[in-house]
Design a protein around this motif. Structure first.
Motif, PDB file in Angstrom:
ATOM      1  N   ASN A 148       0.790  -1.223   0.000  1.00 42.19           N
ATOM      2  CA  ASN A 148       0.000   0.000   0.000  1.00 42.19           C
ATOM      3  C   ASN A 148       0.824   1.276   0.000  1.00 42.19           C
ATOM      4  O   ASN A 148       0.472   2.250  -0.669  1.00 42.19           O
ATOM      5  CB  ASN A 148      -0.958  -0.019   1.191  1.00 42.19           C
ATOM      6  CG  ASN A 148      -1.776  -1.288   1.194  1.00 42.19           C
ATOM      7  OD1 ASN A 148      -2.214  -1.750   0.149  1.00 42.19           O
ATOM      8  ND2 ASN A 148      -1.945  -1.882   2.359  1.00 42.19           N
ATOM      9  N   MET A 149       1.931   1.303   0.730  1.00 43.68           N
ATOM     10  CA  MET A 149       2.777   2.493   0.700  1.00 43.68           C
ATOM     11  C   MET A 149       3.364   2.697  -0.696  1.00 43.68           C
ATOM     12  O   MET A 149       3.451   3.824  -1.188  1.00 43.68           O
ATOM     13  CB  MET A 149       3.882   2.378   1.749  1.00 43.68           C
ATOM     14  CG  MET A 149       3.399   2.429   3.179  1.00 43.68           C
ATOM     15  SD  MET A 149       2.644   4.016   3.669  1.00 43.68           S
ATOM     16  CE  MET A 149       4.121   5.028   3.905  1.00 43.68           C
ATOM     17  N   ALA A 150       3.734   1.607  -1.357  1.00 46.40           N
ATOM     18  CA  ALA A 150       4.259   1.723  -2.717  1.00 46.40           C
ATOM     19  C   ALA A 150       3.156   2.124  -3.696  1.00 46.40           C
ATOM     20  O   ALA A 150       3.382   2.907  -4.625  1.00 46.40           O
ATOM     21  CB  ALA A 150       4.896   0.406  -3.155  1.00 46.40           C
ATOM     22  N   TYR A 151       1.958   1.596  -3.488  1.00 53.07           N
ATOM     23  CA  TYR A 151       0.842   1.956  -4.378  1.00 53.07           C
ATOM     24  C   TYR A 151       0.515   3.440  -4.267  1.00 53.07           C
ATOM     25  O   TYR A 151       0.044   4.052  -5.230  1.00 53.07           O
ATOM     26  CB  TYR A 151      -0.398   1.131  -4.023  1.00 53.07           C
ATOM     27  CG  TYR A 151      -0.385  -0.290  -4.534  1.00 53.07           C
ATOM     28  CD1 TYR A 151       0.770  -0.872  -5.050  1.00 53.07           C
ATOM     29  CD2 TYR A 151      -1.538  -1.070  -4.488  1.00 53.07           C
ATOM     30  CE1 TYR A 151       0.776  -2.180  -5.505  1.00 53.07           C
ATOM     31  CE2 TYR A 151      -1.536  -2.382  -4.952  1.00 53.07           C
ATOM     32  CZ  TYR A 151      -0.383  -2.931  -5.458  1.00 53.07           C
ATOM     33  OH  TYR A 151      -0.380  -4.226  -5.911  1.00 53.07           O
ATOM     34  N   LEU A 152       0.747   4.028  -3.105  1.00 57.94           N
ATOM     35  CA  LEU A 152       0.462   5.447  -2.915  1.00 57.94           C
ATOM     36  C   LEU A 152       1.490   6.350  -3.602  1.00 57.94           C
ATOM     37  O   LEU A 152       1.396   7.573  -3.517  1.00 57.94           O
ATOM     38  CB  LEU A 152       0.380   5.772  -1.417  1.00 57.94           C
ATOM     39  CG  LEU A 152      -0.915   5.300  -0.746  1.00 57.94           C
ATOM     40  CD1 LEU A 152      -0.805   5.379   0.767  1.00 57.94           C
ATOM     41  CD2 LEU A 152      -2.114   6.117  -1.239  1.00 57.94           C
TER      42      LEU A 152
ATOM     43  N   PHE B  19       3.599  -6.163 -12.771  1.00 52.54           N
ATOM     44  CA  PHE B  19       3.583  -5.188 -11.681  1.00 52.54           C
ATOM     45  C   PHE B  19       2.263  -4.446 -11.708  1.00 52.54           C
ATOM     46  O   PHE B  19       1.550  -4.427 -12.719  1.00 52.54           O
ATOM     47  CB  PHE B  19       4.761  -4.207 -11.777  1.00 52.54           C
ATOM     48  CG  PHE B  19       4.719  -3.297 -12.986  1.00 52.54           C
ATOM     49  CD1 PHE B  19       4.038  -2.097 -12.951  1.00 52.54           C
ATOM     50  CD2 PHE B  19       5.363  -3.650 -14.161  1.00 52.54           C
ATOM     51  CE1 PHE B  19       3.989  -1.258 -14.062  1.00 52.54           C
ATOM     52  CE2 PHE B  19       5.331  -2.821 -15.276  1.00 52.54           C
ATOM     53  CZ  PHE B  19       4.647  -1.623 -15.223  1.00 52.54           C
ATOM     54  N   ALA B  20       1.913  -3.836 -10.585  1.00 52.06           N
ATOM     55  CA  ALA B  20       0.629  -3.158 -10.468  1.00 52.06           C
ATOM     56  C   ALA B  20       0.758  -1.651 -10.286  1.00 52.06           C
ATOM     57  O   ALA B  20      -0.204  -0.917 -10.496  1.00 52.06           O
ATOM     58  CB  ALA B  20      -0.164  -3.742  -9.295  1.00 52.06           C
ATOM     59  N   ALA B  21       1.940  -1.189  -9.873  1.00 54.49           N
ATOM     60  CA  ALA B  21       2.086   0.228  -9.564  1.00 54.49           C
ATOM     61  C   ALA B  21       3.478   0.713  -9.943  1.00 54.49           C
ATOM     62  O   ALA B  21       4.421  -0.066 -10.078  1.00 54.49           O
ATOM     63  CB  ALA B  21       1.830   0.476  -8.076  1.00 54.49           C
ATOM     64  N   GLN B  22       3.570   2.018 -10.125  1.00 46.79           N
ATOM     65  CA  GLN B  22       4.865   2.642 -10.403  1.00 46.79           C
ATOM     66  C   GLN B  22       4.862   4.050  -9.833  1.00 46.79           C
ATOM     67  O   GLN B  22       3.823   4.568  -9.449  1.00 46.79           O
ATOM     68  CB  GLN B  22       5.127   2.671 -11.903  1.00 46.79           C
ATOM     69  CG  GLN B  22       4.051   3.323 -12.737  1.00 46.79           C
ATOM     70  CD  GLN B  22       4.253   3.092 -14.220  1.00 46.79           C
ATOM     71  OE1 GLN B  22       5.377   2.912 -14.689  1.00 46.79           O
ATOM     72  NE2 GLN B  22       3.167   3.084 -14.973  1.00 46.79           N
TER      73      GLN B  22
END
Length: 373
Positions: free
Chosen positions: A196-200, A253-256
């Protein structure tokens, strides 16, 4: 520099490994009722003994069970907490033929509580396989997983009319009891796996949070306070680390996005001991966010990808470590893969031989950079 005597180590890793074919077969047989749960556990024991030996053979100091008893890195743990219900995530096939894992549905349906030891028996088996002088590590999902996916709507209003402070306190207490259980069994190294921190860091994910009624600028600081409630229950002498994951299903991957939106909350505000941060490609941005790292904490640089078999060069890894060291002291840095090799039972699209070769590369590079692993 001398060897680190406490984790994380100069050459470390995130934890999950490719499941051997015979283990996947046994899991399938167990699902069909062709073998018992006890028979499956015997197969798991064999596979774990083998993966422990592999880790020790390449020179790693921290040793995991490869998450060989799990289907998913998060669901298997969270569904064993009282008050939590989860549903199996579904695989979505995209128009280009690639696959992605739809986020699992997680609901808090009652008061969250620790109703049983979740990882203790698994840890005790792992500990019995690890050679003297090595450190067995347990990986568990971050408590933020119980909030971020569904937000307020995913948490029972009957159980928690207000989230503050009861929900966060109950989750922290449940996690604290699990950490104490592990500590009592001899565990001194636990890693929280947090997407979640990475998704943010990703604007699409930040917009999704807004649509759920959350402020993506406020969430990192709220999660820092949430994690600190867990840390307050941590037994003295236990290292508690966090791995930031941007998605790792079948090499996707799902986020960047650069870590800048969460860096201060993550590094300066959370009272954790260490952070495993993905830095295997340009999706993660530059190293400037490391400037928030205070003394006494460690960042493990995930410079080696687990998504593809192509080998990184030792010179390139050293160059990137030098870049990172412009923003955080070299003695507060370590090296690892960017993620696990198999965050779900399905595994990444990488060969078993490449998995071992990448770990060996990390050990060799750490020895040359820091003079030790």
């Amino acid at each position: 520099m001398s060897t680190r005597t406490t984790p994380p180590f100069r050459a470390d890793h995130v934890g999950s490994f490719l499941r051997p074919a015979y283990l996947l077969q046994a899991r399938d047989q167990a699902a069909k009722g062709e073998i018992t749960r006890e028979q499956l556990r015997e197969v798991e024991d064999r596979a774990i003994a083998e993966v422990v030996k592999m880790q020790q053979d390449v020179g790693l100091q921290s040793i995991t069970d490869g998450e060989f008893r799990r289907t998913y890195f998060h669901i298997d743990f969270l569904q064993q907490l009282g008050g939590v219900q989860t549903e199996e995530p579904v695989t979505i096939r995209k128009p280009d033929g690639s696959e992605e894992l739809a986020p699992p549905v997680m609901r808090v349906t009652g008061k969250v509580r620790h109703v049983k030891d979740i990882q203790r028996a698994d840890f005790e088996y792992l500990k019995g396989q690890v050679a003297a002088g090595r450190t067995p590590k347990v990986t568990i999902p971050s408590p933020t997983m119980l909030h971020f996916r569904g937000g307020r709507a995913g948490i029972s209003r009957e159980a928690y009319p207000e989230l503050e402070p009861a929900f966060y306190d109950d989750v922290a207490k449940a996690y604290g009891e699990e950490l104490q259980s592990l500590y009592d069994a001899g565990c001194r190294y636990v890693q929280l796996d947090d997407t979640n921190m990475a998704y943010l860091c990703d604007e699409k994910m930040r917009e999704a949070a807004r649509q759920r009624g959350d402020d993506p600028n406020e969430l990192p600081h709220r999660y820092a306070k949430f994690i600190n409630k867990v840390v307050a229950h941590k037994p003295e002498g236990m290292t508690l680390a966090m791995h930031l994951c941007r998605g790792n299903f079948k090499s996707t991957f799902a986020a960047q996005g650069n870590y800048e939106p969460v860096a201060e909350a993550l590094l300066a505000e959370m009272h954790l001991d260490a952070y495993f941060m993905e830095y295997d490609d340009d999706r993660s941005g530059d190293f400037r966010p490391l400037r928030y790292l205070p003394k006494g904490k460690v960042v493990v640089l995930g410079l080696v990808t687990t998504k593809f078999g192509e080998m990184e060069s030792k010179d390139e890894l050293k160059r990137r470590i030098d870049e990172a060291a412009r923003h955080a002291p070299l003695e507060q840095l370590c090296l690892s893969p960017q993620c696990g090799f198999s965050s779900t039972v399905h595994g990444n699209k990488i060969a078993v031989d490449a998995q071992k070769a990448k770990l060996a590369l990390i050990v060799e590079t750490a020895q040359e950079v820091w003079g030790a692993v």
